[in-house]
Design an enzyme around this catalytic site. Sequence first.
Site, PDB file in Angstrom:
ATOM      1  N   LYS A   1      94.433 -34.377 -41.892  1.00 48.21           N
ATOM      2  CA  LYS A   1      93.506 -33.336 -41.474  1.00 48.21           C
ATOM      3  C   LYS A   1      94.039 -32.597 -40.244  1.00 48.21           C
ATOM      4  CE  LYS A   1      89.191 -34.529 -42.086  1.00 48.21           C
ATOM      5  NZ  LYS A   1      88.060 -35.400 -41.755  1.00 48.21           N
TER       6      LYS A   1
ATOM      7  N   GLY B   1      85.608 -39.452 -47.302  1.00 54.53           N
ATOM      8  CA  GLY B   1      84.310 -40.041 -46.982  1.00 54.53           C
ATOM      9  C   GLY B   1      84.357 -41.490 -46.529  1.00 54.53           C
TER      10      GLY B   1
ATOM     11  N   MET C   1      85.764 -42.735 -43.737  1.00 51.27           N
ATOM     12  CA  MET C   1      85.624 -42.931 -42.302  1.00 51.27           C
ATOM     13  C   MET C   1      84.609 -41.918 -41.783  1.00 51.27           C
ATOM     14  SD  MET C   1      89.508 -43.724 -41.169  1.00 51.27           S
ATOM     15  CE  MET C   1      90.093 -42.200 -41.819  1.00 51.27           C
TER      16      MET C   1
ATOM     17  N   ARG D   1      94.177 -29.542 -47.707  1.00 49.58           N
ATOM     18  CA  ARG D   1      95.186 -30.557 -48.013  1.00 49.58           C
ATOM     19  C   ARG D   1      95.662 -30.320 -49.432  1.00 49.58           C
ATOM     20  NH1 ARG D   1      90.433 -34.716 -47.911  1.00 49.58           N
ATOM     21  NH2 ARG D   1      89.370 -33.764 -49.652  1.00 49.58           N
TER      22      ARG D   1
ATOM     23  N   SER E   1     120.920 -60.646 -66.882  1.00 47.21           N
ATOM     24  CA  SER E   1     119.647 -59.953 -67.006  1.00 47.21           C
ATOM     25  C   SER E   1     118.656 -60.724 -66.131  1.00 47.21           C
ATOM     26  CB  SER E   1     119.184 -59.936 -68.460  1.00 47.21           C
ATOM     27  OG  SER E   1     117.917 -59.327 -68.532  1.00 47.21           O
TER      28      SER E   1
ATOM     29  N   CYS F   1     114.704 -57.794 -67.259  1.00 46.62           N
ATOM     30  CA  CYS F   1     113.851 -57.807 -68.444  1.00 46.62           C
ATOM     31  C   CYS F   1     112.479 -58.415 -68.173  1.00 46.62           C
ATOM     32  CB  CYS F   1     114.540 -58.524 -69.596  1.00 46.62           C
ATOM     33  SG  CYS F   1     114.869 -60.258 -69.253  1.00 46.62           S
TER      34      CYS F   1
ATOM     35  N   TYR G   1     120.343 -51.105 -66.106  1.00 45.51           N
ATOM     36  CA  TYR G   1     119.185 -50.763 -66.930  1.00 45.51           C
ATOM     37  C   TYR G   1     117.978 -51.614 -66.574  1.00 45.51           C
ATOM     38  CZ  TYR G   1     120.039 -54.985 -69.713  1.00 45.51           C
ATOM     39  OH  TYR G   1     120.196 -56.286 -70.110  1.00 45.51           O
TER      40      TYR G   1
HETATM   41  P1  ADP Z   1      85.498 -35.806 -44.307  1.00 50.09           P
HETATM   42  O1  ADP Z   1      86.855 -36.304 -44.040  1.00 50.09           O
HETATM   43  O2  ADP Z   1      84.544 -36.852 -44.716  1.00 50.09           O
HETATM   44  O3  ADP Z   1      85.502 -34.604 -45.200  1.00 50.09           O
HETATM   45  P2  ADP Z   1      85.228 -33.987 -42.123  1.00 50.09           P
HETATM   46  O4  ADP Z   1      85.821 -34.353 -40.831  1.00 50.09           O
HETATM   47  O5  ADP Z   1      86.012 -33.050 -42.951  1.00 50.09           O
HETATM   48  O6  ADP Z   1      84.908 -35.311 -42.921  1.00 50.09           O
HETATM   49  O7  ADP Z   1      83.805 -33.367 -41.781  1.00 50.09           O
HETATM   50  C1  ADP Z   1      82.638 -33.516 -42.542  1.00 50.09           C
HETATM   51  C2  ADP Z   1      82.038 -32.157 -42.816  1.00 50.09           C
HETATM   52  O8  ADP Z   1      81.748 -31.440 -41.599  1.00 50.09           O
HETATM   53  C3  ADP Z   1      82.952 -31.260 -43.601  1.00 50.09           C
HETATM   54  O9  ADP Z   1      82.196 -30.542 -44.538  1.00 50.09           O
HETATM   55  C4  ADP Z   1      83.508 -30.336 -42.561  1.00 50.09           C
HETATM   56  O10 ADP Z   1      83.871 -29.114 -43.120  1.00 50.09           O
HETATM   57  C5  ADP Z   1      82.360 -30.192 -41.589  1.00 50.09           C
HETATM   58  N1  ADP Z   1      82.871 -29.896 -40.238  1.00 50.09           N
HETATM   59  C6  ADP Z   1      83.762 -30.628 -39.556  1.00 50.09           C
HETATM   60  N2  ADP Z   1      84.053 -30.056 -38.376  1.00 50.09           N
HETATM   61  C7  ADP Z   1      83.314 -28.925 -38.307  1.00 50.09           C
HETATM   62  C8  ADP Z   1      83.204 -27.884 -37.336  1.00 50.09           C
HETATM   63  N3  ADP Z   1      83.892 -27.904 -36.206  1.00 50.09           N
HETATM   64  N4  ADP Z   1      82.358 -26.876 -37.606  1.00 50.09           N
HETATM   65  C9  ADP Z   1      81.650 -26.854 -38.756  1.00 50.09           C
HETATM   66  N5  ADP Z   1      81.715 -27.797 -39.707  1.00 50.09           N
HETATM   67  C10 ADP Z   1      82.549 -28.832 -39.486  1.00 50.09           C
HETATM   68 MG    MG Z   2      86.554 -33.033 -45.001  1.00 48.45          MG
END
Ligand code: ADP
Ligand code: MG
Length: 925
Positions: free
Chosen positions: A30, A108, A110, A346, A809, A877, A897
């Site tokens: 990220k 989702g 963490m 990503r 083998s 094998c 192989y």
């Molecule tokens: P995850 O990895 O679970 O997607 P994110 O860190 O991407 O968690 O954030 C969760 C949600 O909050 C996402 O929809 C993201 O776009 C939104 N979000 C994160 N940071 C901001 C920000 N600075 N302003 C507005 N929305 C945010």
């Molecule tokens: Mg996200």
Amino acid sequence: MSENAGNSATKYVYDFTEGNKDLKDLLGGKGANLAEMTNLGLPVPPGFTITTEACRVYLESGEVPEALNDEVSAHLAALEQTMGKKLGEPSDPLLVSVRSGAKFSMPGMMDTVLNIGLSDASVEGLAAQAGDDRFAWDSYRRLIQMFGRTVLGIEGAQFERALEEITGPGASPGATSDADLSAADLKKLVKRFKKIVKNEAGRDFPQDPREQMDLAVKAVFTSWNGERARLYRRQERIPHDLGTAVSVVSMVFGNLGADSGTGVAFTRDPASGQQGVYGDYLQNAQGEDVVAGIRNTVPLAELEALDEKSYTELLRIMETLENHYKDLCDIEFTIERGKLWMLQTRVGKRTAGAAFRIAVQLVDQGLITEAEALRRVTGGQLAQLMFPRFDEKAADGAAAEHGVQKIAHGIAASPGAASGKAVFDSYTAIKWSRSGEKVILIRRETNPDDLDGMIAAEGILTSRGGKTSHAAVVARGMGKTCVCGAEELEVDTKRRCMTARGIDSSTGRGTVVVEEGDTVSIDGSTGKVYVGEVPVVPSPVVEYFEGRMHAGADDADELVVAVHRIMAYADRVRRLRVRANADSAEDALRARRFGAQGIGLCRTEHMFLGERREYVERLILADTDGEREDALKALLPMQKQDFVELLEAMDGLPVTVRLLDPPLHEFLPDITELSVRVALAESRKDANENDLRLLQAVHRLHEQNPMLGLRGVRLGLAIPGLFAMQVRAIAEAAAERCAAKGDPRAEIMIPLVGTVQELELVRDEATQVIADVEEATGTTLGLALGTMIELPRAALTAGEIAEAAEFFSFGTNDLTQTVWGFSRDDVEASFFTAYLEKGIFGVSPFETIDRDGVGRLVEDAVRAGRATRPDLKLGICGEHGGDPESVHFFHEVGLDYVSCSPFRIPVARLEAARACAAPHSSDSR
Ligand code: ADP
Ligand code: MG
Ligand code: MG
């Protein structure tokens, strides 16, 4: 790592302008991609990223590294400067999000906290600045809710209940969802939430913005080791010691009214690979609302009508990203009062089929090379594409015939065909699957707590959520079948049933109720949902490998064409040859169609079963040389015929025949059964002479540890004439094939050798037999003689063994068992699960070669063997021959192989090529 703890030279914080996409190890996916987008000039809210290294220090020592606080202060000050606002300042507060993000995407798994910086004081300032009370109080209640749950560890349900009391029946008039709440409602809610915090956490919700931020950072660090994150990593084979980075991002607001909103999008369809506009958008909403399925989203295309300017800009950015990353990207964005902001991108997860199609499309677009295309697909994905699918005709046409009824048509979120018993919660999914049932997990929508249930299930079905919902994203990542958003279904998790309404108009049947335990089938490639078990048919990819479908045909399946092209690249670049483990002509022919370049292992034990068992019994019971010779003589023509057929099927390609390997008692009757039979006969005074002798033999041959007993070369040395008979059968078969103008290339392989002396004895006898056959038939056979390396002692003395062997083998199944000192049949059911859970193994050493132990022996044996005999032919094998990671290892140590089961051959071909194309690319996760 800990040596960095006090190292003042370590840089722990990177501004978005300082990072780039190649710093994923340090900044997480990220953070690295936020930096990359910033540098591309895309509209990213300013911010900075705290490195994974800081996380590792924190997790190891329980303290954030000393230098971190100052670095964060400096970066925060710079951010405040850029934004012209101070964090949490009462009159006009800067707000930030504190976001998790590891090297590999863990959707989702963490935590992330939004709206950091709001307090009793600054909420008023925010309201005044935005001219919107409702918005400010909504943001504040979200902060307390998220902070309470993730930082203070308060059960989320507490907040949800309080929210429901306000939005639910009997609450303030007209408020049915959070979007309808008034500022006054929200103020009340904030009060309730603060009380919950006080009661549950024993402290007040922190009013100091920096304290909020620091606590959130630590909570994100800690969430790396949360239960669901650990489980996810085990499933995805992501190492546990990487840690997460933390990105601090200035907030932008999608919840500022109808001209604001938030959404997710893909640059291509992650299910088919097709280019287009794929995503979901939600007006007047913040962050998580889209994926959580709290309110219904609209398809991204509808944004055009809502906000054309932002829509056009978004499409342009998506194109920029695709051309830049040269791959499918997924993104998160937010629109704040008509201004578009990019919050994440990503390289997106995709289905196996899409991976192949996209790789080929990108080659055609000139964006990537063929070598890069090989890096973009995996053997695991190819294996997935070879799974059977539902028989459409049986499913849709002759439905009644199979007791099958279509009940819904949802979104095809992750392909595959899955049937199983309906379960409505993860607990039951796990319990039933442990007792051997196949289950389909059915939920209204899934959340990260469902992860272990999703892993246990054959497939996942939800009634809500789109292609980007939690269920869809996670299922695709796991390669698990998923249908989501099947809105005809009403899922009632409390009563454990679902109701499908008025779906089957053709039969006029109305409502169908599916209870827990009823069989359902879901098709993740079409989105169709059925009650009953739908029959399956082979996948088009298998039809293609079988030669029943042609990639060149005008109406060729697009997927088949993509697979065909990728396989053609693969065969052009790979160095490792791929052979099959096959012991019948039928298997050999199939293996050939799948691209086998010979047989690496023909087991001969099946040739001693069935009606031939009788002769084997005679052989074992023989008291005199004459009896034994008679038994062997009877077996010879049958053995020979087996080999004739096999050599014909593999004409022109090597066929490695392994002489008899398993313990003899495997060919004799079961000891208990036979004892009972003899005892019964005796009580009737009717004892059968043969049974009595058999029983004695069974007792005589009974072993405590048959795996380490009389088997392999030891059998050949203990039973005179046995190996000679087999060698003669091979030699005569080869001679017959020569006479028929064939091109037989048999190789004779001696199993379970521990010392060169064993091999020499067998070799000398075999050489004599071969010479006899050559003389009698007047043919030169050129039969190679070699051995398996499957005992540690053989590996350790490979240099000497190579003097008597023309090829090695590696029998990595037995080698793994003997190196570790455990028997596969015994341990997989007992302590393996515990070992995997404790992380002693990342993966079973029977599945993927244990590089450090078993692999090291292989490597040393390769070196020593080649030192003795430079033209020594080397193969493997064991079952590892079809395992992607192991294939890479065998490529690296220089084998000639790998040999695997016919069905795995395409996978091995592809991975052998990927091993050349990439230095073990694991970034495809
Ligand atoms: P995850 O990895 O679970 O997607 P994110 O860190 O991407 O968690 O954030 C969760 C949600 O909050 C996402 O929809 C993201 O776009 C939104 N979000 C994160 N940071 C901001 C920000 N600075 N302003 C507005 N929305 C945010
Ligand atoms: Mg996200
Ligand atoms: Mg073996």
